[in-house]
Design a protein around this motif. Structure first.
Motif, PDB file in Angstrom:
ATOM      1  N   ASP A  39       0.833  -1.202   0.000  1.00 53.14           N
ATOM      2  CA  ASP A  39       0.000   0.000   0.000  1.00 53.14           C
ATOM      3  C   ASP A  39       0.874   1.262   0.000  1.00 53.14           C
ATOM      4  O   ASP A  39       2.063   1.216   0.290  1.00 53.14           O
ATOM      5  CB  ASP A  39      -0.991  -0.004   1.176  1.00 53.14           C
ATOM      6  CG  ASP A  39      -0.306  -0.057   2.525  1.00 53.14           C
ATOM      7  OD1 ASP A  39       0.552   0.811   2.804  1.00 53.14           O
ATOM      8  OD2 ASP A  39      -0.618  -0.968   3.314  1.00 53.14           O
ATOM      9  N   TYR A  40       0.218   2.370  -0.314  1.00 50.19           N
ATOM     10  CA  TYR A  40       0.921   3.642  -0.466  1.00 50.19           C
ATOM     11  C   TYR A  40       1.727   4.005   0.783  1.00 50.19           C
ATOM     12  O   TYR A  40       2.870   4.459   0.695  1.00 50.19           O
ATOM     13  CB  TYR A  40      -0.094   4.757  -0.784  1.00 50.19           C
ATOM     14  CG  TYR A  40       0.546   6.119  -0.863  1.00 50.19           C
ATOM     15  CD1 TYR A  40       1.216   6.522  -2.018  1.00 50.19           C
ATOM     16  CD2 TYR A  40       0.514   6.987   0.219  1.00 50.19           C
ATOM     17  CE1 TYR A  40       1.837   7.763  -2.086  1.00 50.19           C
ATOM     18  CE2 TYR A  40       1.131   8.238   0.163  1.00 50.19           C
ATOM     19  CZ  TYR A  40       1.787   8.614  -0.992  1.00 50.19           C
ATOM     20  OH  TYR A  40       2.399   9.825  -1.054  1.00 50.19           O
ATOM     21  N   LYS A  45       6.934   4.800   3.475  1.00 52.55           N
ATOM     22  CA  LYS A  45       7.859   4.544   4.590  1.00 52.55           C
ATOM     23  C   LYS A  45       9.150   3.905   4.108  1.00 52.55           C
ATOM     24  O   LYS A  45      10.236   4.239   4.584  1.00 52.55           O
ATOM     25  CB  LYS A  45       7.189   3.660   5.644  1.00 52.55           C
ATOM     26  CG  LYS A  45       6.178   4.409   6.485  1.00 52.55           C
ATOM     27  CD  LYS A  45       5.474   3.480   7.460  1.00 52.55           C
ATOM     28  CE  LYS A  45       4.453   4.255   8.292  1.00 52.55           C
ATOM     29  NZ  LYS A  45       3.516   3.349   8.982  1.00 52.55           N
ATOM     30  N   LEU A  46       9.043   2.969   3.156  1.00 48.22           N
ATOM     31  CA  LEU A  46      10.245   2.320   2.610  1.00 48.22           C
ATOM     32  C   LEU A  46      11.134   3.347   1.913  1.00 48.22           C
ATOM     33  O   LEU A  46      12.347   3.379   2.139  1.00 48.22           O
ATOM     34  CB  LEU A  46       9.858   1.205   1.635  1.00 48.22           C
ATOM     35  CG  LEU A  46       9.251  -0.058   2.248  1.00 48.22           C
ATOM     36  CD1 LEU A  46       8.724  -0.975   1.145  1.00 48.22           C
ATOM     37  CD2 LEU A  46      10.256  -0.798   3.120  1.00 48.22           C
TER      38      LEU A  46
END
Length: 103
Positions: A39-40, A45-46
């Motif tokens: 998900d977005y 976060k990545l």
């Protein structure tokens, strides 16, 4: 026990939902594999913690440096894995706790 190989992929974390994190020694990268597109929020976060999407390998990747290892553990925690702290991390947090207790 399992022999530590200098090449190939070393599985670090995996779960029933199909997410896995491996150390790929051949290319010097940590890799996160998802069963589909995350998900977005997860992608955001990545990216913020230095992960890059590799279309070639179908994985999110980071160099396996000390910073990369830290980011890999944080990502594992974010994805719901139980992360074992290294002796170094444990001792540092214990030292800090003991300093606060002594105050």
């Amino acid at each position: 026990g399992e022999e530590e190989t200098e090449s190939g992929e070393k599985p670090l974390y995996s779960n029933d939902s199909g997410i896995s994190i491996v150390e790929n020694k051949d290319i010097g990268r940590y890799q996160i594999f998802f069963p589909g597109k995350p998900d977005y929020d997860t992608i955001s976060k990545l990216k913020h913690s230095g992960w890059h999407w590799s279309p070639t390998n179908g994985a999110w990747q980071r160099q396996n440096t000390a910073n990369g290892e830290y980011a890999m553990k944080r990502a594992a925690e974010m994805l719901g894995f139980e992360v074992k702290k290294s002796m170094f991390e444990k001792s540092v947090s214990e030292i800090v706790e003991n300093i606060f207790k002594a105050m």
